[in-house]
Design a protein around this motif. Structure first.
Motif, short mmCIF file in Angstrom:
data_model
loop_
_atom_site.label_atom_id
_atom_site.label_comp_id
_atom_site.label_asym_id
_atom_site.label_seq_id
_atom_site.Cartn_x
_atom_site.Cartn_y
_atom_site.Cartn_z
N ARG A 131 0.83 -1.21 0.00
CA ARG A 131 0.00 0.00 0.00
C ARG A 131 0.87 1.26 0.00
NH1 ARG A 131 -4.62 -2.43 3.96
NH2 ARG A 131 -6.17 -2.86 2.34
N LEU A 132 1.94 1.24 0.76
CA LEU A 132 2.84 2.39 0.77
C LEU A 132 3.47 2.59 -0.60
CD1 LEU A 132 4.29 4.61 2.35
CD2 LEU A 132 6.04 2.93 2.96
N ALA A 133 3.89 1.51 -1.24
CA ALA A 133 4.49 1.63 -2.57
C ALA A 133 3.48 2.11 -3.59
CB ALA A 133 5.05 0.27 -2.99
N VAL A 134 2.26 1.60 -3.53
CA VAL A 134 1.22 1.98 -4.49
C VAL A 134 0.82 3.44 -4.35
CG1 VAL A 134 -1.23 1.55 -5.01
CG2 VAL A 134 0.36 -0.36 -4.86
N SER A 135 1.03 4.00 -3.17
CA SER A 135 0.69 5.43 -2.98
C SER A 135 1.54 6.34 -3.85
CB SER A 135 0.85 5.81 -1.50
OG SER A 135 2.22 5.81 -1.12
N ALA A 136 2.63 5.82 -4.41
CA ALA A 136 3.47 6.62 -5.31
C ALA A 136 2.92 6.67 -6.73
CB ALA A 136 4.89 6.05 -5.34
N ILE A 137 1.90 5.87 -7.02
CA ILE A 137 1.31 5.87 -8.36
C ILE A 137 0.36 7.05 -8.48
CG2 ILE A 137 -0.16 4.58 -9.96
CD1 ILE A 137 0.89 2.00 -8.69
N PRO A 138 0.57 7.94 -9.45
CA PRO A 138 -0.30 9.13 -9.56
C PRO A 138 -1.68 8.85 -10.11
CG PRO A 138 1.37 9.14 -11.29
CD PRO A 138 1.70 7.99 -10.39
N ALA A 139 -1.89 7.68 -10.71
CA ALA A 139 -3.20 7.31 -11.22
C ALA A 139 -4.00 6.58 -10.13
CB ALA A 139 -3.05 6.41 -12.45
N ARG A 140 -5.24 6.26 -10.43
CA ARG A 140 -6.09 5.54 -9.49
C ARG A 140 -5.54 4.13 -9.29
NH1 ARG A 140 -10.38 6.48 -12.05
NH2 ARG A 140 -10.82 4.47 -13.02
N ALA A 141 -5.21 3.77 -8.06
CA ALA A 141 -4.63 2.46 -7.78
C ALA A 141 -5.19 1.94 -6.45
CB ALA A 141 -3.11 2.54 -7.72
N HIS A 142 -5.41 0.65 -6.40
CA HIS A 142 -6.05 0.04 -5.23
C HIS A 142 -5.42 -1.31 -4.93
CE1 HIS A 142 -9.17 -0.98 -2.36
NE2 HIS A 142 -9.46 -2.08 -3.02
N VAL A 143 -5.26 -1.63 -3.65
CA VAL A 143 -4.76 -2.92 -3.20
C VAL A 143 -5.92 -3.72 -2.64
CG1 VAL A 143 -3.24 -4.15 -1.60
CG2 VAL A 143 -2.47 -2.02 -2.69
N MET A 144 -6.12 -4.94 -3.15
CA MET A 144 -7.19 -5.82 -2.68
C MET A 144 -6.56 -7.02 -1.97
SD MET A 144 -10.27 -7.50 -4.90
CE MET A 144 -11.72 -8.14 -4.07
N PRO A 145 -6.61 -7.08 -0.64
CA PRO A 145 -5.98 -8.19 0.08
C PRO A 145 -6.80 -9.47 -0.03
CG PRO A 145 -6.32 -6.25 1.49
CD PRO A 145 -7.14 -6.06 0.28
N ILE A 146 -6.10 -10.59 -0.13
CA ILE A 146 -6.72 -11.91 -0.06
C ILE A 146 -6.22 -12.56 1.23
CG2 ILE A 146 -7.07 -14.13 -1.20
CD1 ILE A 146 -8.17 -11.70 -2.75
N GLU A 147 -7.11 -12.68 2.19
CA GLU A 147 -6.71 -13.12 3.53
C GLU A 147 -6.09 -14.51 3.52
OE1 GLU A 147 -6.67 -11.35 6.25
OE2 GLU A 147 -7.54 -9.61 5.22
N ARG A 148 -4.96 -14.61 4.21
CA ARG A 148 -4.23 -15.86 4.45
C ARG A 148 -3.69 -16.52 3.17
NH1 ARG A 148 -8.59 -15.73 7.54
NH2 ARG A 148 -9.76 -17.09 6.15
#
Length: 211
Positions: free
Chosen positions: A170-187
């Motif tokens: 999530r921290l790394a993706v925050s550097a992307i200037p476009a719309r970006a989202h992290v979807m976690p898959i538990e375990r």
């Protein structure tokens, strides 16, 4: 009824999933360093997006076309990106509408690097198990190109993936200037349970993210 047909053209080898009914665009998918285009995750993802109305082309990267096993060589990465470009061009010749590019691990990394260099190539990115860093080496980030990404991106990532913690991603993706989202898959680990999770949620999130 959706069809799956072998796909072969210059520089592109794989399988094309053809949806039944209206076409909603296209998606090119590729594999990780140890896999190929028949990896279970790619097959199930392709089927899910095809059921949602997309043509999906899952392909072998050039390094895998050259040999059936073994990891890619860093010296061949540019050729692998060229192979992705050829696959996008081939799919665009078939499918009207927007096209997304995605892949698992190594394939997803090459997709992001290609999109950073050629922002007009595709309309969106779909990344499974992005290899943020080598396991146990969080200082060796593979994100120097993220600030150059200009299209929406969805990162689907297991919470037990040794190639990057969710917080790190999530921290790394925050550097992307476009719309970006992290979807976690538990375990889930790096193989994302070989596609045995709620893919309907991924399809819904991707279509919303890319709209």
């Amino acid at each position: 009824m959706a069809q799956i047909v072998a796909f072969e053209t210059e520089g592109v080898h794989g399988f094309l999933h053809r949806p039944d009914g209206a076409v909603g665009g296209g998606l090119v998918l590729t594999h990780g360093a140890g896999g190929n285009c028949i990896a279970p995750l790619l097959v199930t993802v392709a089927a899910a997006f095809c059921a949602a109305g997309l043509h999906v082309l899952r392909i072998d990267l050039p390094f895998r076309q050259r040999r059936p096993s073994g990891p890619p060589s860093p010296s061949g990465a540019a050729a692998d990106r060229a192979g992705l470009r050829q696959a996008v061009t081939a799919l665009r010749a078939i499918v009207p509408g927007p096209t997304a590019l995605g892949g698992q691990s190594y394939g997803g990394r090459q997709a992001t690097m290609l999109a950073a260099d050629e922002p007009a190539l595709v309309e969106a990115l779909l990344l499974f198990s992005y290899p943020l860093h080598p396991p146990g080496k969080p200082d060796r980030l593979r994100t120097e190109h993220f600030p150059r990404l200009r299209i929406p991106a969805l990162f689907v990532h297991g919470t037990a993936d040794p190639f990057g913690l969710i917080a790190e991603l999530r921290l790394a993706v925050s550097a992307i200037p476009a719309r970006a989202h992290v979807m976690p898959i538990e375990r889930a680990g790096h193989d994302l349970r070989r596609g045995r999770f709620d893919l309907a949620a991924v399809v819904s999130a991707a279509l919303a993210q890319f709209a």
